[in-house]
Design an enzyme around this catalytic site. Structure first.
Site, PDB file in Angstrom:
ATOM      1  N   GLY A  11      -7.060  -1.105  -5.261  1.00 22.51           N
ATOM      2  CA  GLY A  11      -5.741  -1.767  -4.499  1.00 22.51           C
ATOM      3  C   GLY A  11      -6.174  -2.916  -2.940  1.00 22.51           C
ATOM      4  O   GLY A  11      -7.518  -2.347  -3.230  1.00 22.51           O
ATOM      5  N   ALA A  62      -0.231   4.329  -4.298  1.00 25.25           N
ATOM      6  CA  ALA A  62       1.098   3.894  -3.805  1.00 25.25           C
ATOM      7  C   ALA A  62       1.902   3.290  -5.185  1.00 25.25           C
ATOM      8  O   ALA A  62       0.843   2.438  -6.017  1.00 25.25           O
ATOM      9  CB  ALA A  62       1.217   3.626  -3.012  1.00 25.25           C
ATOM     10  N   TYR A 127      11.881   1.425  -3.786  1.00 18.99           N
ATOM     11  CA  TYR A 127      10.940   2.136  -3.534  1.00 18.99           C
ATOM     12  C   TYR A 127      10.777   2.296  -1.512  1.00 18.99           C
ATOM     13  O   TYR A 127      10.147   3.526  -1.657  1.00 18.99           O
ATOM     14  CB  TYR A 127      10.148   0.120  -3.393  1.00 18.99           C
ATOM     15  CG  TYR A 127       8.909   0.125  -2.696  1.00 18.99           C
ATOM     16  CD1 TYR A 127       7.678   0.483  -3.070  1.00 18.99           C
ATOM     17  CD2 TYR A 127       8.764  -0.588  -1.354  1.00 18.99           C
ATOM     18  CE1 TYR A 127       6.291   1.246  -2.363  1.00 18.99           C
ATOM     19  CE2 TYR A 127       7.487  -0.672  -0.872  1.00 18.99           C
ATOM     20  CZ  TYR A 127       6.452   0.525  -0.779  1.00 18.99           C
ATOM     21  OH  TYR A 127       5.192   0.111  -0.377  1.00 18.99           O
TER      22      TYR A 127
END
Length: 280
Positions: A11, A62, A127
């Protein structure tokens, strides 16, 4: 030599930490992607942590697809809540230092002043709800954890607003961007440095901290800065969120107050424009 495990290594934040890691060779760095640390499979995750046996965990992994989370709630909660709970428990049981990354989406966006760490949380999308459940579980299972809430993350790595704008401004004559959502961007390289400075500091003070770049802007103003720095010949228009409906609602105001992290860890946080220039 202390072993640092970075989850979500591919990420934006994981990639920036990877780039910085060569300057901190006193640590053994393990950059784990989703196959090496599998956040959506809890049994496997437990086994993986026991095999890696880190001294420090930087949990950057995540589920971040904000709109998709509305239809993939179970997966979002597994990764952002249950996996975090398991990691925090592992950290507590094995005396491991844990820094966990959370988000400004834990807020509902109705504030008009910068949000500090004590501000009332009230997520308005799945989220945000999954991330709030994760940070709550993290501090419950392991009160010695540090949780960092951040916002509007971008980097030269991965997919993000800045790179999308660069592409659109190259391709189109006109780009419209919402002008009624206010906050501050975070250059992932700055956040990565801040995390390492916390690890290197003489004190470890657990709890929640906010981190983003300095400045209070809308996404539209952010787009104007990108246009200016990239010298794009493209008209940028500001539109209300109502003209750009998305499956997940976004908070209208999520500017984070950074006083605590600056005071406790003596951090110097750059202005968003300074950091955007660095990325360019």
């Amino acid at each position: 030599m202390k072993k640092i495990l970075v989850t979500g290594a591919k990420g934006q934040l994981g990639s920036e930490l990877s780039e910085l890691s060569s300057d901190y060779s006193q640590y053994e760095w393990i950059f784990a992607d989703r196959t090496q640390v599998t956040l959506d499979n809890l049994d496997l995750l437990k086994t993986q942590l026991n095999e890696i046996r880190p001294n420090i965990i930087l949990n950057c992994g995540a589920y971040t697809a904000v709109d998709k989370a509305e239809s993939e709630k179970k997966l979002a909660f597994t990764v952002n809540h249950l996996a975090v709970e398991l990691i925090a428990k592992y950290a507590k049981d094995n005396n491991v230092k844990l820094i966990h990354i959370s988000t400004d989406y834990v807020f509902d966006g109705t504030s008009s002043v910068a949000l500090d760490e004590e501000a009332q949380t009230n997520p308005i999308n799945s989220y945000g709800a999954s991330k709030l459940a994760g940070e709550t579980a993290c501090l419950k299972e392991n009160p010695d954890s540090i949780v960092i809430r951040t916002s509007w993350v971008y980097s030269k790595f991965g997919n993000n607003f800045v790179k999308t704008m660069q592409r659109l401004m190259n391709e189109k004559d006109t780009v419209n961007v919402v002008n009624d959502q206010v906050g501050s961007p975070t250059y992932a390289a700055d956040l990565a440095k801040a995390m390492i400075l916390i690890l290197e500091a003489e004190k470890w003070l657990p709890g929640i901290y906010n981190y983003s770049n300095e400045g209070e802007i809308s996404w539209y103003e952010f787009a104007l800065s990108i246009q200016e720095l990239g010298d794009y010949n493209c008209d940028v228009g500001g539109i209300p969120s109502s003209s750009y409906p998305t499956p997940a609602k976004r908070p209208e105001f999520s500017l984070l107050d950074k006083k605590k992290i600056k005071k406790v860890y003596n951090l110097d946080i750059p202005n968003y424009k300074e950091s955007l220039k660095k990325m360019f």
